[in-house]
Design a protein around this motif. Structure first.
Motif, PDB file in Angstrom:
ATOM      1  N   PHE A 135      -5.467 -21.485  49.437  1.00  0.00           N
ATOM      2  CA  PHE A 135      -6.491 -21.446  50.512  1.00  0.00           C
ATOM      3  C   PHE A 135      -5.655 -21.160  51.834  1.00  0.00           C
ATOM      4  CE2 PHE A 135      -7.724 -24.460  47.050  1.00  0.00           C
ATOM      5  CZ  PHE A 135      -9.104 -23.959  46.807  1.00  0.00           C
ATOM      6  N   GLY A 136      -5.790 -19.871  52.133  1.00  0.00           N
ATOM      7  CA  GLY A 136      -5.277 -19.532  53.309  1.00  0.00           C
ATOM      8  C   GLY A 136      -3.920 -19.968  53.388  1.00  0.00           C
ATOM      9  N   ALA A 137      -3.419 -20.606  54.298  1.00  0.00           N
ATOM     10  CA  ALA A 137      -2.029 -21.097  54.387  1.00  0.00           C
ATOM     11  C   ALA A 137      -1.523 -22.075  53.199  1.00  0.00           C
ATOM     12  CB  ALA A 137      -1.498 -21.321  55.724  1.00  0.00           C
ATOM     13  N   VAL A 138      -2.713 -22.789  53.019  1.00  0.00           N
ATOM     14  CA  VAL A 138      -2.404 -23.925  52.042  1.00  0.00           C
ATOM     15  C   VAL A 138      -2.294 -23.646  50.672  1.00  0.00           C
ATOM     16  CG1 VAL A 138      -3.262 -26.178  51.353  1.00  0.00           C
ATOM     17  CG2 VAL A 138      -3.679 -25.490  53.549  1.00  0.00           C
ATOM     18  N   ARG A 139      -1.093 -24.060  49.973  1.00  0.00           N
ATOM     19  CA  ARG A 139      -1.003 -23.665  48.597  1.00  0.00           C
ATOM     20  C   ARG A 139      -1.154 -24.867  47.781  1.00  0.00           C
ATOM     21  NH1 ARG A 139       4.466 -21.934  46.237  1.00  0.00           N
ATOM     22  NH2 ARG A 139       3.809 -20.437  44.841  1.00  0.00           N
ATOM     23  N   ALA A 140      -2.477 -24.788  47.284  1.00  0.00           N
ATOM     24  CA  ALA A 140      -3.148 -26.269  46.511  1.00  0.00           C
ATOM     25  C   ALA A 140      -2.226 -26.119  45.022  1.00  0.00           C
ATOM     26  CB  ALA A 140      -4.481 -26.085  46.353  1.00  0.00           C
ATOM     27  N   LEU A 141      -2.234 -25.051  44.476  1.00  0.00           N
ATOM     28  CA  LEU A 141      -1.521 -24.971  43.169  1.00  0.00           C
ATOM     29  C   LEU A 141      -0.341 -24.022  43.237  1.00  0.00           C
ATOM     30  CD1 LEU A 141      -4.596 -24.869  40.689  1.00  0.00           C
ATOM     31  CD2 LEU A 141      -3.234 -26.841  41.450  1.00  0.00           C
ATOM     32  N   ALA A 142       0.740 -24.449  43.117  1.00  0.00           N
ATOM     33  CA  ALA A 142       2.167 -23.794  42.994  1.00  0.00           C
ATOM     34  C   ALA A 142       2.626 -23.437  41.787  1.00  0.00           C
ATOM     35  CB  ALA A 142       2.999 -24.535  44.185  1.00  0.00           C
ATOM     36  N   GLY A 143       1.840 -23.131  40.741  1.00  0.00           N
ATOM     37  CA  GLY A 143       2.591 -22.490  39.596  1.00  0.00           C
ATOM     38  C   GLY A 143       2.316 -23.950  38.624  1.00  0.00           C
ATOM     39  N   VAL A 144       1.178 -24.034  37.943  1.00  0.00           N
ATOM     40  CA  VAL A 144       1.116 -25.255  37.149  1.00  0.00           C
ATOM     41  C   VAL A 144       1.037 -24.568  35.728  1.00  0.00           C
ATOM     42  CG1 VAL A 144      -0.512 -27.010  36.526  1.00  0.00           C
ATOM     43  CG2 VAL A 144      -0.392 -26.515  38.917  1.00  0.00           C
ATOM     44  N   ASP A 145       1.753 -25.326  34.798  1.00  0.00           N
ATOM     45  CA  ASP A 145       1.713 -25.276  33.326  1.00  0.00           C
ATOM     46  C   ASP A 145       1.065 -26.600  32.864  1.00  0.00           C
ATOM     47  OD1 ASP A 145       3.215 -22.797  33.650  1.00  0.00           O
ATOM     48  OD2 ASP A 145       5.075 -23.972  33.881  1.00  0.00           O
ATOM     49  N   LEU A 146       0.133 -26.382  31.965  1.00  0.00           N
ATOM     50  CA  LEU A 146      -0.567 -27.393  31.384  1.00  0.00           C
ATOM     51  C   LEU A 146      -1.322 -27.191  30.007  1.00  0.00           C
ATOM     52  CD1 LEU A 146      -1.683 -30.344  32.621  1.00  0.00           C
ATOM     53  CD2 LEU A 146      -3.904 -29.397  32.834  1.00  0.00           C
ATOM     54  N   VAL A 147      -0.833 -28.174  29.198  1.00  0.00           N
ATOM     55  CA  VAL A 147      -1.443 -27.946  27.933  1.00  0.00           C
ATOM     56  C   VAL A 147      -2.438 -29.355  27.493  1.00  0.00           C
ATOM     57  CG1 VAL A 147      -1.035 -27.525  25.513  1.00  0.00           C
ATOM     58  CG2 VAL A 147       0.427 -26.650  27.233  1.00  0.00           C
ATOM     59  N   VAL A 148      -3.437 -29.053  26.949  1.00  0.00           N
ATOM     60  CA  VAL A 148      -4.243 -30.109  26.577  1.00  0.00           C
ATOM     61  C   VAL A 148      -4.590 -29.974  25.174  1.00  0.00           C
ATOM     62  CG1 VAL A 148      -6.128 -31.872  26.758  1.00  0.00           C
ATOM     63  CG2 VAL A 148      -5.350 -30.281  28.694  1.00  0.00           C
ATOM     64  N   GLY A 149      -4.102 -30.954  24.390  1.00  0.00           N
ATOM     65  CA  GLY A 149      -4.211 -30.778  22.604  1.00  0.00           C
ATOM     66  C   GLY A 149      -5.594 -31.130  22.151  1.00  0.00           C
ATOM     67  N   VAL A 150      -6.116 -30.500  20.969  1.00  0.00           N
ATOM     68  CA  VAL A 150      -7.259 -31.080  20.543  1.00  0.00           C
ATOM     69  C   VAL A 150      -7.134 -32.634  20.256  1.00  0.00           C
ATOM     70  CG1 VAL A 150      -8.472 -30.925  18.514  1.00  0.00           C
ATOM     71  CG2 VAL A 150      -7.811 -28.986  19.544  1.00  0.00           C
ATOM     72  N   GLY A 151      -8.245 -33.357  20.782  1.00  0.00           N
ATOM     73  CA  GLY A 151      -8.307 -34.814  20.404  1.00  0.00           C
ATOM     74  C   GLY A 151      -7.482 -35.540  21.375  1.00  0.00           C
ATOM     75  N   GLU A 152      -6.885 -35.253  22.492  1.00  0.00           N
ATOM     76  CA  GLU A 152      -5.742 -35.756  23.044  1.00  0.00           C
ATOM     77  C   GLU A 152      -6.668 -36.137  24.352  1.00  0.00           C
ATOM     78  OE1 GLU A 152      -1.554 -34.887  25.063  1.00  0.00           O
ATOM     79  OE2 GLU A 152      -2.895 -33.208  25.208  1.00  0.00           O
ATOM     80  N   CYS A 153      -6.314 -37.224  24.872  1.00  0.00           N
ATOM     81  CA  CYS A 153      -6.573 -37.599  26.197  1.00  0.00           C
ATOM     82  C   CYS A 153      -5.486 -37.747  27.247  1.00  0.00           C
ATOM     83  CB  CYS A 153      -7.299 -39.119  26.158  1.00  0.00           C
ATOM     84  SG  CYS A 153      -7.756 -39.868  27.925  1.00  0.00           S
ATOM     85  N   LEU A 154      -5.593 -36.765  28.235  1.00  0.00           N
ATOM     86  CA  LEU A 154      -4.597 -36.662  29.002  1.00  0.00           C
ATOM     87  C   LEU A 154      -4.893 -37.107  30.609  1.00  0.00           C
ATOM     88  CD1 LEU A 154      -1.802 -34.578  29.484  1.00  0.00           C
ATOM     89  CD2 LEU A 154      -3.514 -33.029  30.809  1.00  0.00           C
ATOM     90  N   GLY A 155      -4.061 -38.092  30.835  1.00  0.00           N
ATOM     91  CA  GLY A 155      -4.219 -38.621  32.025  1.00  0.00           C
ATOM     92  C   GLY A 155      -3.545 -37.817  33.260  1.00  0.00           C
ATOM     93  N   LEU A 156      -4.187 -37.477  34.216  1.00  0.00           N
ATOM     94  CA  LEU A 156      -3.672 -36.917  35.376  1.00  0.00           C
ATOM     95  C   LEU A 156      -3.821 -37.631  36.607  1.00  0.00           C
ATOM     96  CD1 LEU A 156      -2.858 -33.829  35.835  1.00  0.00           C
ATOM     97  CD2 LEU A 156      -5.170 -33.487  36.530  1.00  0.00           C
ATOM     98  N   VAL A 157      -2.478 -37.683  37.364  1.00  0.00           N
ATOM     99  CA  VAL A 157      -2.564 -38.602  38.400  1.00  0.00           C
ATOM    100  C   VAL A 157      -1.652 -38.000  39.476  1.00  0.00           C
ATOM    101  CG1 VAL A 157      -2.595 -40.972  37.202  1.00  0.00           C
ATOM    102  CG2 VAL A 157      -0.335 -39.873  37.524  1.00  0.00           C
ATOM    103  N   GLY A 158      -1.706 -38.586  40.724  1.00  0.00           N
ATOM    104  CA  GLY A 158      -1.210 -37.747  41.975  1.00  0.00           C
ATOM    105  C   GLY A 158      -1.805 -38.023  43.140  1.00  0.00           C
ATOM    106  N   HIS A 159      -1.306 -37.930  44.199  1.00  0.00           N
ATOM    107  CA  HIS A 159      -2.035 -38.141  45.441  1.00  0.00           C
ATOM    108  C   HIS A 159      -3.081 -37.419  45.899  1.00  0.00           C
ATOM    109  CE1 HIS A 159       1.093 -40.430  48.194  1.00  0.00           C
ATOM    110  NE2 HIS A 159       0.801 -41.075  47.070  1.00  0.00           N
TER     111      HIS A 159
END
Lengths: 309, 483
Positions: free
Chosen positions: B15-39
């Motif tokens: 967003f403008g100068a702010v890089r909100a996502l800097a190259g994210v790789d993410l896989v969510v499997g079928v029937g998986e509960c993925l916890g996502l944490v971060g500031h």
């Protein structure tokens, strides 16, 4: 909990009943088929214009051009439609499409609808004056016949108002499309996230407003029998007042179609009531405003009670 | 059928100068509960908006069930692919009923009899997830308290009509739920994943993440920095991965001297639902907690105190709203204006607001409370949620108020920000300010000198800091339940 809510929904009807009772009291002769017919016949075009305004208010916009638009429709119908039915009809359809275009413009450019429609009100008026510089023209015979039809037992204006209210209520409050339309007013962001096109919703609502503006213009012409560009200038304020009197709110997609029609009837009756009171025309607008303030104050009180309970 | 529900490769978004996502790789499997944490500001919300089709990524690839979508990725195609989102800011239409809101996300709910089907659909799901929810499908959402609104929204996300459910993203789903309903939701998550639905759970409550997820991904500065099975994490290692330090709390706990018992009383109030029973009393320099299940009169009591109705308050007050979207921020104003609005009277010189003094106050608080922004003149909405909340704290603490009322102010705020704010509250209390703090997180009560537990609009118990335990708070919240 349910009581104040019910009271609030009933408020437009109560207001109408009070104004009606007052009118009957002041002028008992109005309590007849003929009297009601005479008093309420102009309520039909006002109710249609109010409904048009309600569609716009549903999506959090405001239409300040509906009055001159109704006038323009009358002018076109009294001139072009007589001279060349095909051309006239095409012009009327173009007017409705223009409304859809306005909706698209307001949405796509994120413009304040008040400003856009205020500007357009002069455009509509200008076109109308260009077509018909001084009052004249002639209403198509079929329109005249329709608006002066003598229905058995219940006067036509009442039947027409009920029909408008019920049809619009069914369309807006009970269909699945109506939910989307009202949702667009309640939380446009959520609607867009759910994959709905806000552009399409707005265009549809504006075009519906255009259609009801068109019907209002035709109904008014059927009553006046000749056209005048300025005949409906007051309708802009009437229509907004009608929606609000009927329990609608300016923001948030909270509208009430039956209430809006009842609000329009109340406004039309209030005009007649003031004439019976022999209030000088100079004071009538002020007196009508006073009635509006009283009703809105009552609603504020009911809402306040609702919040406290 | 692929074992992947959804996959992201190298997704970037700026967003403008702010890089909100800097190259994210993410896989969510079928029937998986993925916890996502971060500031806050780590990019979680942006990532979710990309998945939901609300934001288009600048670069990167997205595949659904192993197949690349044929058309451009949008909200509509995301819906069609069976991806549902419960966003942090609620996305229900307040003017519609619960059933009508279900219609909004289901194109298939149309035609004759749609409303009856919508009612059944949402009622069945509510019954399944939150037994005893007490929500009528015909209730208008605007009339429901925020906790019930959140329940309705969660239930809506799990309803199925035409498109099969592939992935449900829950962004802070329990932020407005009380302990019981949050527990019901976590139990349901396990049930739903067993049926093959993938779930992404974002929460600042680490306990929730640790117990509900199969795998945890930690985000930091727009990247996924760690991804391991949940069993290999514990509270401390998760905090460490996110980059905050749990030790800070332990240290600051020691630092604050207990308030003097003979300090003057600054607030004396009796909740409107209270009969002759106990009063709520706050001494100068005290932090007073209001606890109990959500929606049991805590907020009402705070508002009552703020209006000085049935309450004696000594000194000016400030109110920190928890629902910052609707009660907190002025969203057309700059950050600085949002900070100074409570103090305009003292910033006025000869009837005009003194711009130098205003800017000075805003700058001071930017530094003191560490609002992360290049300029305080930026619009408030350029801030992340946590920083917006900090702005509200700055507004209250920068004013002349000696009594600060807080209405569950940490809703959806990241751990780092929380620790900073806790420290600030303790420092301000030590300097003589009094705090009334309604919170739905039992952990936060440990900062309080005294806790009042509410039930059905009344105080059922007052617990001093020394006797405070989660068990006692829960007992007081539930005692005589069912009556």
């Amino acid at each position: 909990m349910t009581n104040p809510r019910l009271l609030r929904a009933a408020l437009p009807f109560l207001t109408l009943a009070i104004v009606l009772a007052a009118t009957f009291y002041v002028q008992p002769r109005t309590m007849s088929y003929f009297g009601l017919n005479l008093m309420l016949q102009y309520a039909v075009p006002i109710a249609l214009a109010t409904t048009a305004q309600m569609f716009i208010i549903t999506v959090n916009d405001l239409d300040l051009s509906i009055g001159p638009f109704v006038g323009l429709i009358g002018v076109i119908a009294a001139t072009a439609l007589n001279a060349s039915p095909v051309l006239g009809a095409a012009a009327l359809v173009a007017c409705v499409l223009a409304y859809g275009l306005v909706g698209a413009l307001v949405h796509a450019r994120n413009l304040p609808s008040i400003v856009v429609t205020l500007g357009l009100s002069f455009v509509w008026l200008g076109i109308a004056v260009m077509i018909l510089p001084s009052p004249g023209g002639k209403a198509p015979a079929a329109l005249k016949a329709l608006m002066t039809v003598q229905t058995p037992y219940v006067p036509f204006p009442i039947l027409a108002a009920v029909a408008i209210g019920v049809i619009v209520h069914l369309a807006l409050m009970t269909t699945s499309f109506g939910v989307i339309a009202r949702g667009a007013g309640g939380n446009p962001k959520a609607l867009a996230r759910a994959g709905w096109s806000m552009l399409r919703t707005k265009v549809v609502m504006y075009m519906l407003a255009g259609v009801f503006g068109l019907l209002s213009g035709l109904a008014l012409l059927g009553l006046t029998t000749s056209a005048d560009a300025h005949v409906a200038d007051r309708y802009t304020l009437y229509s907004i007042a009608g929606v609000i009197l009927g329990g609608g709110e300016f923001m948030g997609g909270r509208v009430n179609p039956m209430g809006a029609v009842v609000g329009a009837l109340t406004l039309a009756l209030a005009g007649a009531f003031l004439i019976f009171l022999r209030i000088s025309p100079d004071w009538q607008i002020g007196a009508q405003g006073a009635i509006l303030i009283v009703v809105l104050a009552m609603r504020a009180l009911v809402t306040y009670g609702e919040k406290r309970s | 059928m692929s074992a992947e529900a959804i996959r992201l490769d190298g997704v970037e978004k700026s967003f403008g100068a702010v890089r909100a996502l800097a190259g994210v790789d993410l896989v969510v499997g079928v029937g998986e509960c993925l916890g996502l944490v971060g500031h806050n500001g780590a990019g979680k919300s942006t990532l979710m908006h990309v998945l939901a089709g609300a934001l288009a990524p600048d670069t990167g690839r997205l595949t659904v069930g192993g197949i690349e979508p044929k058309t451009a990725w949008s909200s509509a195609s995301s819906q069609a692919a069976g991806i549902r989102c419960v966003f942090q800011e609620l996305s229900l239409c307040p003017n519609l009923s619960v059933a009508e809101n279900a219609r909004i996300v289901h194109g298939a709910l149309s035609g004759f009899g749609w409303k009856a089907r919508a009612r059944t659909l949402i009622r069945t799901k509510l019954d399944e997830i939150f037994p005893g929810h007490g929500i009528n499908p015909d209730d208008e959402v605007g009339d429901l308290p925020i906790g019930k609104r959140q329940m309705a929204e969660i239930a809506r996300a799990f309803t199925v009509t035409s498109a099969p459910l592939r992935l449900v993203i829950l962004d802070e789903p329990t932020s407005s739920l009380d302990a019981v309903t949050a527990e019901q939701l976590l139990a349901y998550i396990a049930k739903e994943t067993a049926r093959g639905t993938a779930i992404i759970l974002i929460s600042h409550l680490l306990g929730e993440i640790l117990s509900a997820s199969d795998r945890i991904v930690v985000m930091k500065d727009g990247k996924a920095v760690a991804a391991r099975p949940a069993k290999t994490f514990d509270r401390a290692s998760l905090m460490a991965a996110m980059g905050s330090d749990l030790n800070d709390v332990a240290v600051s706990e020691q630092l604050r001297p207990a308030p003097k018992p003979d300090a003057p009383v600054v607030v004396r109030a009796r909740p409107s639902g209270q009969g002759a029973g106990s009063e709520l009393i706050v001494h100068k320099g005290e932090i007073t907690g209001l606890a109990g299940l959500a929606g049991h009169g805590q907020t009402k009591t705070l508002l009552q105190i703020f209006a000085r109705q049935g309450a004696e308050v000594d000194g000016p007050m400030a109110f920190i709203a928890g629902d910052r979207q609707s009660d907190g921020i002025f969203d057309l104003w700059s950050i600085a204006q949002n900070v100074t609005v409570r103090s305009l009277r003292s910033l006025t010189r000869r009837g005009f607001v003194d711009p130098t003094a205003e800017a000075q106050l805003a700058r001071t608080w930017r530094d003191r409370i560490a609002i992360r922004t290049p300029s305080m003149d930026n619009n408030i909405l350029t801030l992340s949620g946590g920083n917006q909340q900090k702005t509200l704290f700055a507004r209250a603490l920068g004013s002349d108020a000696t009594v600060i009322l807080m209405d569950d102010p940490m809703r959806g705020v990241d751990v780092g920000t929380k620790l900073e704010v806790y420290a600030m509250i303790r420092a301000e209390a030590a300097a003589g300010r009094s705090f009334l703090w309604y919170t739905t997180e039992v952990d936060e009560l440990t900062h309080c000198d005294r806790v009042y537990v509410f039930r059905n609009g009344r105080i059922t118990e007052a617990i001093d800091a020394a006797d405070l335990s989660e068990q006692r708070v829960l007992q007081a919240s539930f005692a005589e339940s069912g009556t």
